[in-house]
Design an enzyme around this catalytic site. Sequence first.
Site, PDB file in Angstrom:
ATOM      1  N   ASN A 163       0.830  -1.201   0.000  1.00 32.30           N
ATOM      2  CA  ASN A 163       0.000   0.000   0.000  1.00 32.30           C
ATOM      3  C   ASN A 163       0.867   1.255   0.000  1.00 32.30           C
ATOM      4  OD1 ASN A 163      -2.185   1.794   0.373  1.00 32.30           O
ATOM      5  ND2 ASN A 163      -3.310   0.304   1.591  1.00 32.30           N
ATOM      6  N   ASP A 216      -1.926   2.524   5.830  1.00 23.29           N
ATOM      7  CA  ASP A 216      -2.179   2.889   4.431  1.00 23.29           C
ATOM      8  C   ASP A 216      -1.095   3.865   3.989  1.00 23.29           C
ATOM      9  OD1 ASP A 216      -3.378   3.632   1.941  1.00 23.29           O
ATOM     10  OD2 ASP A 216      -5.362   3.231   2.725  1.00 23.29           O
TER      11      ASP A 216
END
Length: 310
Positions: A163, A216
């Site tokens: 990510n 993230d």
Amino acid sequence: MSDRSIVTPPQETLPAAHTISPEKVLQSDKYSEGIVFDRQGNFYFSQTKAGTITIVSPDGSSRIWAKVQGVNGHKILPDGSHIVAAKNSVLQLDANGNPLKIIADRFNGKPLIYPNDITVDPQGGFYFTDSGDSNPQNPNGAVYYVNAASQLNQVASGLAFANGIVLTPDRQRLFVSESNKNIVAVYNVLAPGKLGEKKVFALPVKQPGEIDNKPDGLCLDAAGNLYIAHYGTRHVEVLNSSGQLIRRYASGNLTTSNCAFGGANLKSLFVTGGVETEAGQGGIFRLDLGVQGLDIRPRQPAITTTQKND
């Protein structure tokens, strides 16, 4: 989590978590991602489900700047062009959001799955993540490097949803969020596009009442602290260069997705995501931290026109 329960180095100048409240900059129709700033003070953010990139001017006005299917991570190059991670590909756009070329859409004859985020190497290339499939039992995420000649090479593989990604300014370490294992990994950079073995830098922790536990987007401040947009927790976590948790700031978004420093003197952290779940509306929030962000803006100013894309 109180500031007393986490490690704070004596020289740390970050404000205490309880003194920072996220300020809403705008609300988007859909979940927001991929925030990046140019040297004119504009910022851009993606709406992956809508397939749009929006530009927001310093005066707060906004417009759709480009339409790219499945757009996610986004960076600006010194020549004023933009590179974006999109559905099955990484694309280059000009300074007005018009497509220039597909930089990468397959490796060794196989299509890319889900290019997610990008970090630029000052030596002329860039790294990007391909999340792979979202199934945790099928860790086929990867990291790629594209050199200045647009040659693509896979530099890491076997990741469970690769990510967020960020390269340290000395180009010695590369951080990657491995979302489905709740890991922030770190690789020593042996040479541009050549990495050492994966090591676990941090295991972010969710608290009661939070819905998920997935690191993230990533960014750095000028002091070398790492900021993690922690999806599902409504927080951004800050780690020092040793991987110790030093702050945990409310982000405004429950499904926090990405972060970048901007504003006057790059002393505010801007955060994207979904205000609640990813299926609903998105939000851009500003955290006025008063600490200097790492300046990743292109060295040559990009020229942005007022032309609106149809």
